[in-house]
Design an enzyme around this catalytic site. Sequence first.
Site, PDB file in Angstrom:
ATOM      1  N   LEU A 280      24.440  48.188 -13.158  1.00  0.00           N
ATOM      2  CA  LEU A 280      24.482  47.395 -13.555  1.00  0.00           C
ATOM      3  C   LEU A 280      24.517  47.159 -11.728  1.00  0.00           C
ATOM      4  O   LEU A 280      26.132  47.152 -11.194  1.00  0.00           O
ATOM      5  CB  LEU A 280      25.766  46.465 -14.448  1.00  0.00           C
ATOM      6  CG  LEU A 280      25.272  46.537 -15.645  1.00  0.00           C
ATOM      7  CD1 LEU A 280      25.197  47.067 -16.721  1.00  0.00           C
ATOM      8  CD2 LEU A 280      26.530  45.155 -16.472  1.00  0.00           C
ATOM      9  N   GLY A 283      24.578  42.707  -6.753  1.00  0.00           N
ATOM     10  CA  GLY A 283      24.041  41.922  -5.075  1.00  0.00           C
ATOM     11  C   GLY A 283      23.208  43.869  -4.725  1.00  0.00           C
ATOM     12  O   GLY A 283      23.353  43.674  -3.157  1.00  0.00           O
ATOM     13  N   THR A 285      24.911  46.131  -2.601  1.00  0.00           N
ATOM     14  CA  THR A 285      26.073  46.094  -2.294  1.00  0.00           C
ATOM     15  C   THR A 285      26.841  47.568  -1.992  1.00  0.00           C
ATOM     16  O   THR A 285      27.216  47.729  -0.655  1.00  0.00           O
ATOM     17  CB  THR A 285      26.802  45.004  -1.498  1.00  0.00           C
ATOM     18  OG1 THR A 285      28.026  45.321  -2.473  1.00  0.00           O
ATOM     19  CG2 THR A 285      26.148  43.543  -1.243  1.00  0.00           C
ATOM     20  N   ASP A 383      39.631  45.487  -1.559  1.00  0.00           N
ATOM     21  CA  ASP A 383      40.808  45.141  -1.088  1.00  0.00           C
ATOM     22  C   ASP A 383      41.129  44.219  -1.700  1.00  0.00           C
ATOM     23  O   ASP A 383      42.468  43.495  -1.916  1.00  0.00           O
ATOM     24  CB  ASP A 383      39.595  43.765  -0.537  1.00  0.00           C
ATOM     25  CG  ASP A 383      39.419  44.530   0.617  1.00  0.00           C
ATOM     26  OD1 ASP A 383      39.846  44.527   1.503  1.00  0.00           O
ATOM     27  OD2 ASP A 383      38.139  44.899   0.695  1.00  0.00           O
ATOM     28  N   GLU A 708      19.824  56.733  28.150  1.00  0.00           N
ATOM     29  CA  GLU A 708      19.572  57.526  29.230  1.00  0.00           C
ATOM     30  C   GLU A 708      19.351  58.842  29.386  1.00  0.00           C
ATOM     31  O   GLU A 708      18.211  58.890  30.040  1.00  0.00           O
ATOM     32  CB  GLU A 708      20.642  57.316  29.674  1.00  0.00           C
ATOM     33  CG  GLU A 708      20.656  57.612  31.417  1.00  0.00           C
ATOM     34  CD  GLU A 708      21.867  57.857  32.522  1.00  0.00           C
ATOM     35  OE1 GLU A 708      22.309  58.320  33.317  1.00  0.00           O
ATOM     36  OE2 GLU A 708      22.935  57.463  31.815  1.00  0.00           O
ATOM     37  N   ARG A 786      32.888  60.858  38.105  1.00  0.00           N
ATOM     38  CA  ARG A 786      33.538  59.323  38.767  1.00  0.00           C
ATOM     39  C   ARG A 786      34.874  59.038  37.873  1.00  0.00           C
ATOM     40  O   ARG A 786      35.308  58.554  38.811  1.00  0.00           O
ATOM     41  CB  ARG A 786      31.991  58.351  37.588  1.00  0.00           C
ATOM     42  CG  ARG A 786      32.518  56.746  37.942  1.00  0.00           C
ATOM     43  CD  ARG A 786      31.513  56.021  37.526  1.00  0.00           C
ATOM     44  NE  ARG A 786      30.243  56.544  38.398  1.00  0.00           N
ATOM     45  CZ  ARG A 786      29.812  55.235  39.187  1.00  0.00           C
ATOM     46  NH1 ARG A 786      30.931  54.292  39.818  1.00  0.00           N
ATOM     47  NH2 ARG A 786      28.686  55.473  40.125  1.00  0.00           N
ATOM     48  N   PHE A 820      30.691  55.525  32.687  1.00  0.00           N
ATOM     49  CA  PHE A 820      31.162  56.626  33.169  1.00  0.00           C
ATOM     50  C   PHE A 820      31.532  57.499  33.244  1.00  0.00           C
ATOM     51  O   PHE A 820      31.369  58.183  34.586  1.00  0.00           O
ATOM     52  CB  PHE A 820      29.529  56.487  34.259  1.00  0.00           C
ATOM     53  CG  PHE A 820      28.998  57.751  34.045  1.00  0.00           C
ATOM     54  CD1 PHE A 820      27.697  58.466  32.961  1.00  0.00           C
ATOM     55  CD2 PHE A 820      28.366  58.351  35.022  1.00  0.00           C
ATOM     56  CE1 PHE A 820      27.164  59.255  33.111  1.00  0.00           C
ATOM     57  CE2 PHE A 820      27.413  60.309  35.141  1.00  0.00           C
ATOM     58  CZ  PHE A 820      27.096  59.662  34.654  1.00  0.00           C
ATOM     59  N   GLU A1167      28.584  47.652  34.602  1.00  0.00           N
ATOM     60  CA  GLU A1167      29.193  48.130  34.251  1.00  0.00           C
ATOM     61  C   GLU A1167      30.745  47.635  35.093  1.00  0.00           C
ATOM     62  O   GLU A1167      32.152  47.873  33.935  1.00  0.00           O
ATOM     63  CB  GLU A1167      29.868  50.093  34.849  1.00  0.00           C
ATOM     64  CG  GLU A1167      28.068  49.893  33.948  1.00  0.00           C
ATOM     65  CD  GLU A1167      27.973  52.073  34.758  1.00  0.00           C
ATOM     66  OE1 GLU A1167      28.174  52.688  34.262  1.00  0.00           O
ATOM     67  OE2 GLU A1167      27.334  52.293  35.956  1.00  0.00           O
TER      68      GLU A1167
END
Length: 1235
Positions: A280, A283, A285, A383, A708, A786, A820, A1167
């Site tokens: 059934l 929604g 969800t 919940d 990147e 770095r 980084f 950054e």
Amino acid sequence: MASERTTDQLIFFVNGQKVLEKNVDPETTLLTYLRRKLGLSGTKLGCGEGGCGACTVMISKFDNSQKKIVHYSVNACLFPICALHRVAVTTVEGIGSTKTRLHPVQERIAKSHGSQCGFCTPGIVMSMYTLLRNRPQPNMEEIEENFQGNLCRCTGYRPILQGYRTFAKDWSCCGKGINGPGCCMAGKDGGCCGGKVNDTGCCMNEKEDNAAMVSSILFNPAEFHPLDPTQEPIFPPELLMQKDKPQEQLCFKGERVMWIQPTTLEELLALKAQYPKAKLVVGNTEVGIEMKLKNMLYPVIIAPAWIPEMTFVQHTEEGITFGAACTLSFVEVVLKKAVAELSSCKTELFRAVLEQLRWFAGPQIKNVAALGGNIMTASPISDLNPVFMACGSKLTLASNEGRRTIRMDENFFTGYRKTVLKPKEILLSIEMPYSRKNNLEELVPSKYMSATEVFRKDPVANVQLFQEVPAGQSVEDMVGRPVVHLSAAKQACGEAVYCDDMPCYENERYLTLVTSTKAHAKIISIDTTEAQSVPGFVCFISAKDIPGSNVTGVANDELVFADNTVTCIGHVIGGVVADTHEHSRRAAKAVKIKYEDFTPIVTIQEAIEKQSFYKSPKKIEKGDVQNGFEESDHIVEGEIYIGGQEHFYLETHCTIAVPKGEDGEMELFVSTQNPMKTQECVANALGVPANRILVRVKRMGGGFGGKESRSILLSTAVAVAAFKIGHPVRCMLDRDEDMLITGGRHPFLGRYKVGFMKNGKINSLEVSYYSNGGNSEDLSLAVMDRALFHMDNSYNVPNIKGVGTVCKTNLSSNTAFRGFGGPQGMMVVECWMSDVILTCGLPAEQVRKLNLYNEGDLTHFNQKLEGFTLRRCWEECLVNSKYDARRKLIDEFNRQNRWKKRGIAIIPTKFGISFTLSFLNQAGALVHVYTDGSVLLTHGGTEMGQGLHTKMIQVASRTLGIPTTSIHLSETSTNTVPNTSATAASVSTDLNGMAVFRACETILERLKPFKRSNPKGSWKDWVGAAYIDCVSLSATGFYRIPDLRYDYEKNEGNPFNYFSYGVACSEVEIDCLTGDHKNLRTDIVMDVGTSLNPAIDIGQIEGGFIQGLGLFTLEELRYSPEGDLYTRGPGMYKIPAFGDIPTEFYVSLLRDCPNSKAIYSSKAVGEPPLFLSASVFYAIKDAIFAARAESGLKGPFRLDSPATPERIRNACIDMFTKLCPSAKPGTFKPWSVRV
């Protein structure tokens, strides 16, 4: 029986247009239909599980029970198209357009700088639009609650709320009551600077040397078009005329699923008897997610939304009874009314349910999710179910055999996701009983009352300060002005085109990757037999289909497709090409792979034990560390673990590859920060020169470093598929695929030994960094570089030694992420600094200030600090934040409250600007001037929301002396500017800005003779004259940062061009019993040089700060001991949302600090601000220290990052934690491990 049913016709409206659909597949979502069938690409796919809100649209229908038209927002990615019968859908395209006029909702988010990458913007626009259709004058609390179902990764949320609070009836410019306490214009208690409006001391009217005016006006609300509710599109009259017509049972059949929508309870019960295993769905969800993400199939779905007995509400003497198909939003409305009208002693349960619903989900989910669905899902993490069980709610069950009523108690759930209901039974209704009176105040001591208080967040208040442009600057010169992002209006209207928004090509096919389910194993066999039987299957591609080289990656240590061995879960083995996304996904899941398992290395600790590292460790050493320890009064040793982070750009990786049919040419449209590397890797895989591969990037829906280098994983696979079949191929990763495959920020382990004097002065430091690099080198060594360059943060340590080791493990390769490695390096610094402060027992701000660098000092890598503005930032932040006064108020609050504690911290940052790999610090630009005077600009940087293209047009506008409206920037491509560095390291404005400047200067130099001969002429006149005189009106520009080099062996040279500086002060409140926390206030002072665009720069500061807030307090990647990533979507992985930002959020750009080393005296901003969010982490640690003091505990203590509720709670040691001691390691198998 299912095959005997005929398929009905679906009738609905989209943006006022009638849609008749005869071939409805129940597995098709509204989002898929809008984008594929109707070509409405403004609605975006962000997560596919209803967690991000990028796909939000408005549904309108006539509600017979309420006798009115209702409007509500939904997630189109979950909403079944079958549920659209007789409803109207409104998408972002349906409310306004740049071609006609923007709706006020679109206009305000654009002009208030609330759209950066723009991928989330249409969803946020539609959430706000729906709210205004229901409440034209909402209050601020309603606006903030309305956005609980929307996520944004770029902006930090503040500008969105600031723009939209202009709709609120309780609006004021900074979010405080107009001229009331705290109003920025009042200049009284809590005013932004404490000065009086228009007095000499007011920050709103501040003058310094050179008559530098300070402004807080990033946009002018007076320019906004007013909202006129009478001008909204009407509900389709055809649907209104049908409101009294009885609904008829509907049936829709697809390839695998049949959807039946009954109209009476009798029909429903008969169907349930006929199909006892049918689901059934109201929604979708839960079922929608199960079918998509858990590979579950439900052949028959029954939709009970039209059954009157399941959608009613009834008030009785015992309580309130709701039909099981009532939506959670409807339940919320009814319960709120009951709480308002009834005595408080009767409504305690209702208030408990409302409190759970507050955290339950966003409006888009609550508007469609059914109360009964939440119960019947029988989820152990529900919940609401514990509340219903605690109060003994009554459930009415029904079947074709009759009805029965049971109490929801400990016997209701019989197992995992199982209940006592019989197969043919349905849940008909639930009764929530009234509560009985109790006197909590009499039971709880006054000091302990804080334990009963629920966290509530006040509406956000903010002031953003920046330096205005000098008096006399030309009106057309836009440098230094808060110019709106050039694509903001298009993004707000859903018109901005992202990679997957491009229309499908003829004969286009779709690729879905097939990935490993083992962390380390040998591939024994691959069986595609079952996959080939899926409709639309075209082919399976693997390593043997690669015409060129299978070797790829930044360090050439990866394969396009795994061959023989897999080295992580998510390792790409091959891919399935099919006619649609759905078919390719089904076929990919049907590919069967057999493995021979090897023992994986998953964690940093395992890698250390097995000495599994990439190359030899890096080391930086200065001074005499051992002697420094000997001269110290105290020595402290410790360690901190810093968890990784998922990029969670709203647009996942996407590539479209189009073979050109001759000479091996191929055109790729890619969501990447690195067109050059994409071009190189695709050419290598296809075995053709790079000049045959064209890579084009229009814009990205966020990047943050994640696009990147890892985008090549997808781009090369798609290119190989397109090469094999000779047709265009598209692939956009689903969110769970993206999170599994593409890696994230490196987890770090930092071990330290620090020597210091009694006054807190640091003498000596020895630190070891370990990072989890994953299964390939990628950029991990540069990230560690770095981290080592930032192992001092902003402190002068005379004797220092740092060693950095990258661990080789069987996880997806980790990669670049905003900062980084810098944030991880500096986090370890602030950890040992915290230990020093707690050991000395001195004020934190005093010890930190004592150790700060000064102008002219040498860093630990012997680079001289020039233009050192950090101490100015520090002092200004102390004043702006009223640090001393608030410290006293916090101490007093903590004395009065046992279970709520507050903390405050002020943290500096110094961030080096440049690529640490020196040859990457170069950029090119191309400028075309056309005879009508218009300019087409191209440069090597890509746009991912950071406003780079906007800034480049500002630079070109000032340099050429023409309006920004005369300049256009279309895209970034490898055939216009070759050999580009990745858009990364925060230097893209510096590099490309200078390249654009030089190209423009070349054009100006060529135009000089024509200006001299016609000094009163216009730009167009000079350009026309140059063309007639056969002068080239096209120019390239090139720039490289000079004098960058560093020698690890000698520890000398300048790895950075300059440094960006900033300071942040944050205050938090924690709940000692739950570990929850709320961010009360943050003040930031940031040096961005002379800002090119204050609105964009402040947006970057706030966005970076909130992303760092996620890194240090919320976002936690969870892995199984076998290396399987659990957290693959917003359901399990929580990035900051609207409600997580500081209640008071103040940002100030440092004034009068021009930077001579970048374009127009600006500074990098992408950054550097991220680490300032560590101020929240250390404010939490300060609050925990206050809680521990209540239990008699003093001195340093360990708190790993992120400071999640679990970690905060367990660190607040008290009588309760002692009742639940942690199990000893080795005595159990953990469900998740710290990688």
